[in-house]
Design a protein around this motif. Structure first.
Motif, PDB file in Angstrom:
ATOM      1  N   GLU A   1       0.338   4.261   0.318  1.00 53.78           N
ATOM      2  CA  GLU A   1      -0.015   5.271   1.309  1.00 53.78           C
ATOM      3  C   GLU A   1       0.606   4.976   2.672  1.00 53.78           C
ATOM      4  O   GLU A   1       0.847   5.883   3.465  1.00 53.78           O
ATOM      5  CB  GLU A   1      -1.538   5.356   1.452  1.00 53.78           C
ATOM      6  CG  GLU A   1      -2.249   5.823   0.192  1.00 53.78           C
ATOM      7  CD  GLU A   1      -1.823   7.219  -0.218  1.00 53.78           C
ATOM      8  OE1 GLU A   1      -1.610   8.065   0.678  1.00 53.78           O
ATOM      9  OE2 GLU A   1      -1.702   7.473  -1.430  1.00 53.78           O
ATOM     10  N   ASP A   2       0.857   3.696   2.941  1.00 56.22           N
ATOM     11  CA  ASP A   2       1.406   3.313   4.244  1.00 56.22           C
ATOM     12  C   ASP A   2       2.918   3.126   4.218  1.00 56.22           C
ATOM     13  O   ASP A   2       3.529   2.841   5.243  1.00 56.22           O
ATOM     14  CB  ASP A   2       0.757   2.008   4.731  1.00 56.22           C
ATOM     15  CG  ASP A   2      -0.715   2.192   5.040  1.00 56.22           C
ATOM     16  OD1 ASP A   2      -1.106   3.330   5.361  1.00 56.22           O
ATOM     17  OD2 ASP A   2      -1.459   1.198   4.952  1.00 56.22           O
TER      18      ASP A   2
ATOM     19  N   ASP B   1       0.860  -1.184   0.000  1.00 58.48           N
ATOM     20  CA  ASP B   1       0.000   0.000   0.000  1.00 58.48           C
ATOM     21  C   ASP B   1       0.895   1.233   0.000  1.00 58.48           C
ATOM     22  O   ASP B   1       1.524   1.535   1.015  1.00 58.48           O
ATOM     23  CB  ASP B   1      -0.910   0.004   1.229  1.00 58.48           C
ATOM     24  CG  ASP B   1      -1.887   1.174   1.216  1.00 58.48           C
ATOM     25  OD1 ASP B   1      -1.755   2.049   0.338  1.00 58.48           O
ATOM     26  OD2 ASP B   1      -2.778   1.222   2.092  1.00 58.48           O
TER      27      ASP B   1
END
Length: 230
Positions: free
Chosen positions: A123-124, A121
């Motif tokens: 975003e993480d 991911d």
């Protein structure tokens, strides 16, 4: 109009003029402050740094990181090696190995011979070098603070501040060499008082890297416990 009234009128006019001058001055200072948050000199340096790494298809470097919290007396240091190919990377530390092939992330823990598998991911992901090279392009203000000597190299000091007030990190400080636009170190500041410092040494380009270098090969870790979190 008597003399006293005349003096009072003149005083009133002077006070009003002073108020207007103060307002104009404050507005000018505010405008200057806002403009400086998108410092064009800082942008030129950041663009040169980003372009430099975009041209390098693959590279490796030794990396040192520190977690510092002065209030809690915390100062933990880690060192390791990172190799990068585009969006893929492999980070090797004493306590863990993180491998990312762009879709899957493997986190291997040598002490317990265990690997955790998860979907990637973006975003993480706080490790990917491409994020720090391109972070300034979206959602950040930037300002050139000056220059410092970092590990014997004259470097530009630039602060990135997120537009989102709820962002995990309220500031990122970058040091970029003036000689060749290399990113030598950066520090990320979070709201709990933690500082995450990173420095890069022994940067090298890699010729013809293999995609297999950016996947986890369980056969190389006999008896490894596999925990699939996908």
């Amino acid at each position: 109009m008597n003399w006293a009234d005349y003096i009072k009128l003149i005083s009133t006019i002077r006070i009003e003029k002073m108020k207007k001058m103060l307002i104009v001055t404050l507005l000018s200072l505010f405008a200057t402050s806002v403009w400086s948050q998108y410092d064009q000199n800082a942008l030129a340096i950041l663009d040169a740094m980003s372009a430099k790494y975009k041209k390098i298809p693959s590279y490796s470097a030794n990396i040192t990181s520190s977690l510092i919290n002065e209030t809690e007396g915390l100062n933990e240091k880690f060192s390791g090696k990172i190799s990068v190919k585009g969006e893929k990377y492999k980070l090797e530390l004493d306590e863990q190995v993180v491998i990312n092939n762009g879709t899957t992330v493997w986190t291997y823990l040598p002490d317990v011979n265990e690997v955790n598998i998860d979907d990637y991911d973006p975003e993480d992901d706080e490790i990917s070098p491409s994020k720090i090279y391109d972070a300034y392009k979206s959602g950040y203000k930037y300002i050139l603070l000056g220059e410092q000597n970092v590990n014997g190299r004259l470097s530009s000091e630039i602060d990135l501040v997120p537009n989102d007030k709820d962002a995990q990190f309220f500031k990122i400080k970058l040091f970029i060499t003036q000689k060749d636009n290399s990113l030598t170190s950066w520090t990320m500041f979070d709201k709990s008082g933690n500082k995450y410092e990173y420095s890069i040494k022994e940067f090298k380009t890699i010729d013809n890297p293999k995609d297999s270098d950016y996947t986890f090969d369980a056969s190389k870790y006999p008896g490894v416990e596999v925990i699939d979190l996908r």
